[in-house]
Design an enzyme around this catalytic site. Structure first.
Site, PDB file in Angstrom:
ATOM      1  N   LYS A  54       5.962  27.933  -1.165  1.00  0.00           N
ATOM      2  CA  LYS A  54       4.985  27.629  -0.107  1.00  0.00           C
ATOM      3  C   LYS A  54       3.584  28.075  -0.541  1.00  0.00           C
ATOM      4  O   LYS A  54       2.606  27.343  -0.398  1.00  0.00           O
ATOM      5  CB  LYS A  54       5.405  28.300   1.209  1.00  0.00           C
ATOM      6  CG  LYS A  54       6.637  27.657   1.838  1.00  0.00           C
ATOM      7  CD  LYS A  54       7.259  28.480   2.958  1.00  0.00           C
ATOM      8  CE  LYS A  54       8.548  27.807   3.454  1.00  0.00           C
ATOM      9  NZ  LYS A  54       9.270  28.575   4.475  1.00  0.00           N
ATOM     10  N   GLN A  98       8.875  34.259   7.314  1.00  0.00           N
ATOM     11  CA  GLN A  98      10.099  33.668   6.762  1.00  0.00           C
ATOM     12  C   GLN A  98      11.331  34.261   7.454  1.00  0.00           C
ATOM     13  O   GLN A  98      11.449  35.478   7.608  1.00  0.00           O
ATOM     14  CB  GLN A  98      10.152  33.932   5.238  1.00  0.00           C
ATOM     15  CG  GLN A  98      11.275  33.221   4.516  1.00  0.00           C
ATOM     16  CD  GLN A  98      11.157  31.689   4.542  1.00  0.00           C
ATOM     17  OE1 GLN A  98      10.068  31.131   4.596  1.00  0.00           O
ATOM     18  NE2 GLN A  98      12.292  31.007   4.506  1.00  0.00           N
ATOM     19  N   ASP A 121       5.082  26.781  11.828  1.00  0.00           N
ATOM     20  CA  ASP A 121       6.512  26.452  11.793  1.00  0.00           C
ATOM     21  C   ASP A 121       6.960  25.737  13.072  1.00  0.00           C
ATOM     22  O   ASP A 121       8.026  25.140  13.101  1.00  0.00           O
ATOM     23  CB  ASP A 121       7.329  27.750  11.698  1.00  0.00           C
ATOM     24  CG  ASP A 121       7.917  27.988  10.322  1.00  0.00           C
ATOM     25  OD1 ASP A 121       8.196  26.990   9.617  1.00  0.00           O
ATOM     26  OD2 ASP A 121       8.121  29.159   9.957  1.00  0.00           O
TER      27      ASP A 121
HETATM   28  N1  GUN Z   1      14.180  29.961   6.984  1.00  0.00           N
HETATM   29  C1  GUN Z   1      14.871  28.803   6.774  1.00  0.00           C
HETATM   30  N2  GUN Z   1      14.110  27.742   7.102  1.00  0.00           N
HETATM   31  C2  GUN Z   1      12.937  28.227   7.547  1.00  0.00           C
HETATM   32  C3  GUN Z   1      11.755  27.618   8.011  1.00  0.00           C
HETATM   33  O1  GUN Z   1      11.621  26.405   8.144  1.00  0.00           O
HETATM   34  N3  GUN Z   1      10.751  28.469   8.354  1.00  0.00           N
HETATM   35  C4  GUN Z   1      10.871  29.824   8.269  1.00  0.00           C
HETATM   36  N4  GUN Z   1       9.837  30.576   8.645  1.00  0.00           N
HETATM   37  N5  GUN Z   1      11.959  30.417   7.839  1.00  0.00           N
HETATM   38  C5  GUN Z   1      12.976  29.617   7.479  1.00  0.00           C
END
Ligand code: GUN
Length: 296
Positions: A54, A98, A121
């Site tokens: 990311k 995350q 998100d």
């Molecule tokens: N963990 C697994 N998928 C995601 C996601 O799309 N966003 C975040 N923040 N954590 C995750």
């Protein structure tokens, strides 16, 4: 029949090129560089690799990346204080914490503490509500990536039978909501199946578009798919290690079997995955527009 491969990498690359241009235009117009803060607590290997990707993609597209890597022993209070600082930091337009978080931290408390206008998100309840009523600013990244893949592959959704396998808050529920909206790239008739569904195959065989986010390898096999259907595999299962020591991945769909029946199919890796990060970049640009120009 052998299904056409829906190449998420290629489609994501095309969208990233469009985004890089939009970001450059935004920087020139406003003098502000969009910024994404990522927060990683602990050292879960999958999370480390997602967060690294990311941050790297942000920089590739001309945005700023602020990476906060913290020990698993971090207290909930300390994490809430960091979120509060990021909420107030004018260089940070998007915040991504995350998941999963260590067990001693309540995820919902952290997500609720975030400024909804920085929640790229789309996990804050305000954004979940906005999504439900069709007024979303930040559609969650994986469902947004799935919808974009369907759109850009030229697959019609109007009146289509869509079957979603899985009811998670991150994928199953939001993609079902998005595809049922009265909007372009939606207008589908949506069925959501889950672990208590009786006779799963009876449902999946009706699907024109089958979206599988079940969390188990080979949850969908060839006899469960209608000939010619579009199959989107959202699963990421680590099924071993490659010779070079990297994790070997498989989706939730029996790829080789289903490929012989379906019309189009996404591979794992290289299908939904690259689209997810791309949609995060799109949401970060939207967040910057919202904060700097008052509109997304
Ligand atoms: N963990 C697994 N998928 C995601 C996601 O799309 N966003 C975040 N923040 N954590 C995750």
């Amino acid at each position: 029949m052998t299904a056409e491969i829906l190449d998420g990498k290629q489609i994501a690359a095309a969208i990233r090129a469009e985004l890089a241009q939009e970001i450059a235009d935004f920087v020139q117009k406003t003098g502000v560089t969009p910024g994404l803060a990522t927060v990683l607590v602990g050292d879960n290997p999958a999370s480390v690799s997602y967060v690294t990707a990311k941050g790297r993609t942000c920089q590739e597209l001309g945005m700023q990346s602020f990476q906060h890597t913290l020990p698993a022993s971090l207290s909930e209070q300390e994490l809430l204080e960091l979120v509060d600082r990021l909420n107030r930091d004018r260089q940070v337009h998007g915040i991504l914490v995350q998941l999963p978080l260590p067990k001693h931290i309540q995820e919902s408390r952290v997500l609720y503490a975030m400024d909804p206008n920085k929640d790229v998100d789309g996990f804050h309840p305000v954004n979940v509500g906005r999504l439900l009523i069709g007024e979303e600013i930040f559609p969650p990244c994986t469902p947004a990536g799935i919808q974009e893949l369907i759109l850009r592959s030229g697959t019609p959704t109007d009146g289509a039978e869509v079957v979603v396998v899985g009811r998670s808050n991150i994928v199953g529920k939001p993609i079902a909501v998005m595809l049922m909206q009265k909007k372009r790239g939606a207008n589908a008739t949506v069925t959501v199946c889950h672990t208590r569904t009786r006779n799963l195959a009876e449902h999946t065989r009706r699907a024109d578009i089958l979206i599988v986010a079940a969390g188990a390898p080979k949850a969908v096999t060839a006899e469960m798919v209608k000939p010619g259907a579009v199959v989107i595999d959202v699963g990421v299962n680590r099924i071993g290690t490659t010779e070079s020591g990297k994790p070997k991945l498989a989706g939730d769909v029996d790829f080789d079997g289903v490929r012989a029946v379906a019309g189009k199919i996404t591979p794992v890796p290289g299908g939904v995955g690259p689209m997810t990060i791309t949609m995060l970049m799109r949401n970060t640009l939207r967040a910057a527009r919202l904060q700097v120009e008052g509109r997304s």
